[in-house]
Design a protein around this motif. Sequence first.
Motif, PDB file in Angstrom:
ATOM      1  N   ILE A   6       0.907  -1.268  -0.018  1.00  0.00           N
ATOM      2  CA  ILE A   6      -0.169  -0.076   0.000  1.00  0.00           C
ATOM      3  C   ILE A   6       0.972   1.229  -0.110  1.00  0.00           C
ATOM      4  O   ILE A   6       1.814   1.422   0.904  1.00  0.00           O
ATOM      5  N   LEU A   7       0.490   2.171  -0.709  1.00  0.00           N
ATOM      6  CA  LEU A   7       1.243   3.387  -0.776  1.00  0.00           C
ATOM      7  C   LEU A   7       0.117   4.509  -0.355  1.00  0.00           C
ATOM      8  O   LEU A   7      -1.036   4.310  -0.820  1.00  0.00           O
ATOM      9  N   TYR A  68       9.239   7.633  -6.881  1.00  0.00           N
ATOM     10  CA  TYR A  68       8.790   8.643  -7.898  1.00  0.00           C
ATOM     11  C   TYR A  68       7.849   9.894  -7.167  1.00  0.00           C
ATOM     12  O   TYR A  68       8.081  11.013  -7.745  1.00  0.00           O
ATOM     13  N   LEU A  69       6.656   9.358  -6.452  1.00  0.00           N
ATOM     14  CA  LEU A  69       5.877  10.587  -6.044  1.00  0.00           C
ATOM     15  C   LEU A  69       6.666  11.535  -4.928  1.00  0.00           C
ATOM     16  O   LEU A  69       6.060  12.662  -5.329  1.00  0.00           O
ATOM     17  N   PRO A  75       7.029  16.230  -0.755  1.00  0.00           N
ATOM     18  CA  PRO A  75       5.959  16.696   0.573  1.00  0.00           C
ATOM     19  C   PRO A  75       7.076  16.887   1.463  1.00  0.00           C
ATOM     20  O   PRO A  75       8.039  16.438   1.704  1.00  0.00           O
ATOM     21  N   VAL A  76       6.519  17.904   2.554  1.00  0.00           N
ATOM     22  CA  VAL A  76       7.368  18.530   3.339  1.00  0.00           C
ATOM     23  C   VAL A  76       7.935  17.600   4.521  1.00  0.00           C
ATOM     24  O   VAL A  76       9.038  17.795   4.745  1.00  0.00           O
ATOM     25  N   LEU A  93       6.253   7.688 -15.183  1.00  0.00           N
ATOM     26  CA  LEU A  93       5.733   6.474 -14.818  1.00  0.00           C
ATOM     27  C   LEU A  93       4.222   6.875 -14.768  1.00  0.00           C
ATOM     28  O   LEU A  93       3.573   8.075 -14.493  1.00  0.00           O
ATOM     29  N   PRO A  94       3.263   6.031 -15.021  1.00  0.00           N
ATOM     30  CA  PRO A  94       1.892   6.299 -14.996  1.00  0.00           C
ATOM     31  C   PRO A  94       1.263   6.353 -13.570  1.00  0.00           C
ATOM     32  O   PRO A  94       1.818   5.898 -12.379  1.00  0.00           O
ATOM     33  N   TYR A  95       0.371   7.708 -13.113  1.00  0.00           N
ATOM     34  CA  TYR A  95       0.070   7.922 -12.216  1.00  0.00           C
ATOM     35  C   TYR A  95      -0.985   6.771 -11.696  1.00  0.00           C
ATOM     36  O   TYR A  95      -2.060   6.740 -12.099  1.00  0.00           O
ATOM     37  N   PRO A  96      -0.639   6.382 -10.328  1.00  0.00           N
ATOM     38  CA  PRO A  96      -1.725   5.434  -9.844  1.00  0.00           C
ATOM     39  C   PRO A  96      -3.115   5.862  -9.472  1.00  0.00           C
ATOM     40  O   PRO A  96      -3.189   7.292  -9.029  1.00  0.00           O
TER      41      PRO A  96
END
Length: 131
Positions: A6-7, A68-69, A75-76, A93-96
Amino acid sequence: MNYNYILYKIYYGDELVYIGRTKQDLQDRLRLHFFGKPMVKKLDILKTTRIEYTLCASEADMYLLEIYLIALHKPVINKDDKPHDDLSPELWLPYPQFYIYDSDIIDKWKEKQIENVINTSPLDFGDDLFL
């Protein structure tokens, strides 16, 4: 396909502040973040406005997408995980698809945290009480 990868993304207001990954139950992982367990980034449950998640097909996919994200969004709270440069324009990369994590437990945790703040706050009666 194993759905134990899980992301997740955590927002304060409209700002994406943290991207994480887990192989455990998402609720258990969030509990570690919000209640300050060792070796887990501490997040403020009272500032949290939205949690989103996506399922990855493999552990390798989960790790790759997280890196990648983080590089894409910066993000801080992920300051230790950020690269020191930008993504190259050749990498794409394709965005999930992310889904809203809608759980009543988050609201209960917030209520518990607010009660704790109220119960541990010093009382201020003002100066005129003792006149």
